[in-house]
Design an enzyme around this catalytic site. Structure first.
Site, mmCIF file in Angstrom:
data_model
loop_
_atom_site.group_PDB
_atom_site.id
_atom_site.type_symbol
_atom_site.label_atom_id
_atom_site.label_comp_id
_atom_site.label_asym_id
_atom_site.label_seq_id
_atom_site.Cartn_x
_atom_site.Cartn_y
_atom_site.Cartn_z
ATOM 1 N N LYS A 181 9.471 -21.077 29.579
ATOM 2 C CA LYS A 181 10.125 -20.383 28.455
ATOM 3 C C LYS A 181 9.892 -18.770 28.603
ATOM 4 O O LYS A 181 10.830 -18.096 28.405
ATOM 5 C CB LYS A 181 9.845 -20.964 27.041
ATOM 6 N N GLN A 225 5.914 -24.998 20.360
ATOM 7 C CA GLN A 225 5.891 -26.029 21.484
ATOM 8 C C GLN A 225 5.419 -27.458 20.849
ATOM 9 O O GLN A 225 4.025 -27.488 20.371
ATOM 10 C CB GLN A 225 4.882 -25.522 22.459
ATOM 11 N N ASP A 262 14.768 -23.294 18.188
ATOM 12 C CA ASP A 262 14.898 -24.586 18.619
ATOM 13 C C ASP A 262 15.931 -25.425 17.894
ATOM 14 O O ASP A 262 16.414 -26.545 18.192
ATOM 15 C CB ASP A 262 13.465 -25.182 18.400
#
Ligand code: NDP
Length: 284
Positions: free
Chosen positions: A53, A97, A120
């Site tokens: 990422k 995460q 997200d």
């Protein structure tokens, strides 16, 4: 029949290159995009995801700020950091995460992220926007799948889409997104009766089960489009999906491989959400 092999690597690169231009345009107007990436502990798979990422951010011109917290970080400490980042106007997106360690409630973590920075797309607010079909951050994997279909000229409108799996991060948002794109949607799960028969009615079969090579040709209608979300890594580091690719591919009109299908799209759409945040927050 030779299926179209949907090239997620190429399509994700195409998206990232488009975003790179957009970010340069923002920069020329003095607008900076900064993603805060939080990892708790050092789970090796998470470390790889986080690294990829950050690499994607660098490629596109998005700033990334890392918060690598020790494995014994308390829930309160993690929530405090998220609240601080919510209030920090230099941070435009926040990503934690997952998974977080067992003693931390992932729902509390997801709920703590400001809906304006929820790149997200997992928060109840973002999920609600998607459900209602209004502008909001869309969960990255489902958004990536729609882009794969769109950029491969595969029509969604009017098609019967069967989604195998009902998780909050893939199956459910996928269902809403396909419905918003005018598909007729069926979502299956572990209590579904006659699973093979249901799947065999799909024009587009999206498989997000987390069961290695579960889907055989018995689940697939001749000429269907098959999208494999599953990721499984064996002891030799070889990747495979939820679909028995070699057996299923000859029966499809199009199929995604693993690796190189859905996987690269998830990161590309995370980058898309980071860029999109600049416009989206104006509507919130
Ligand atoms: P979950 O384990 O959260 O959900 C799996 C779903 O599949 C559940 O709804 C479950 O039903 C259903 N299911 C499991 N086994 C069966 C079965 N035998 N018959 C019918 N239904 C079944 O998984 P995720 O959605 O998080 O992930 C799915 C896969 O996708 C995993 O391999 C994951 O690694 C991968 N993934 C890949 C991403 C990418 O970027 N490519 C991103 C996210 C995930 P029930 O609800 O009844 O238990």
């Amino acid at each position: 029949m030779e299926p179209l092999i949907i090239d997620g690597k190429r399509i994700s690169k195409e998206i990232k290159d488009e975003l790179k231009e957009k970010v340069a345009e923002y920069k020329s107007q003095g607008v900076e995009i900064t993603l805060a990436v939080i990892q708790v502990g050092d789970d090796p798979a998470s470390t790889v995801y986080v690294r990829n990422k950050k690499k994607a951010c660098e490629y596109i011109g998005i700033n990334s700020k890392s918060f690598e917290l020790p494995g014994d970080t308390t829930e309160e400490e993690l929530l405090d950091l998220i609240y601080k980042l919510n209030d920090d106007s230099s941070i435009t997106g926040i990503l934690v995460q997952l998974p977080v360690p067992d003693y931390i409630d992932p729902n509390k973590v997801i709920n703590a992220i400001s809906p304006k920075k929820d790149v997200d797309g997992f928060s109840p607010y973002s999920a609600g926007c998607l459900y209602l079909g209004v502008d909001g951050f869309v969960s990255c994997t489902p958004a990536g799948i729609v882009e794969l279909l769109r950029r491969s000229n595969i029509e969604i409108d009017g098609k019967h889409c069967v989604i195998m799996g009902r998780s909050n991060i893939v199956g459910k948002p996928m269902g809403s997104l396909m419905l918003n794109n005018n598909a007729t949607v069926t979502i299956t799960h572990s209590h579904t009766k006659n699973l093979k028969e249901v799947c065999k009615t799909a024009d587009i079969l999206i498989v997000a089960l987390g069961q290695k090579e579960f889907v055989t040709s018995e689940y697939v209608k001749e000429g269907a489009v098959v999208i494999d979300v599953g990721i499984h890594r064996d002891e030799n580091n070889k990747l495979s999906g939820d679909v028995k690719y070699d057996e299923v591919a000859p029966h499809c009109s199009a199929i995604t491989p693993v690796p190189g299908g859905v996987g690269p799209m998830t990161i590309a759409m995370l980058m898309y959400n980071c860029v999109q945040s600049i416009e989206l927050i104006k509507t919130m």
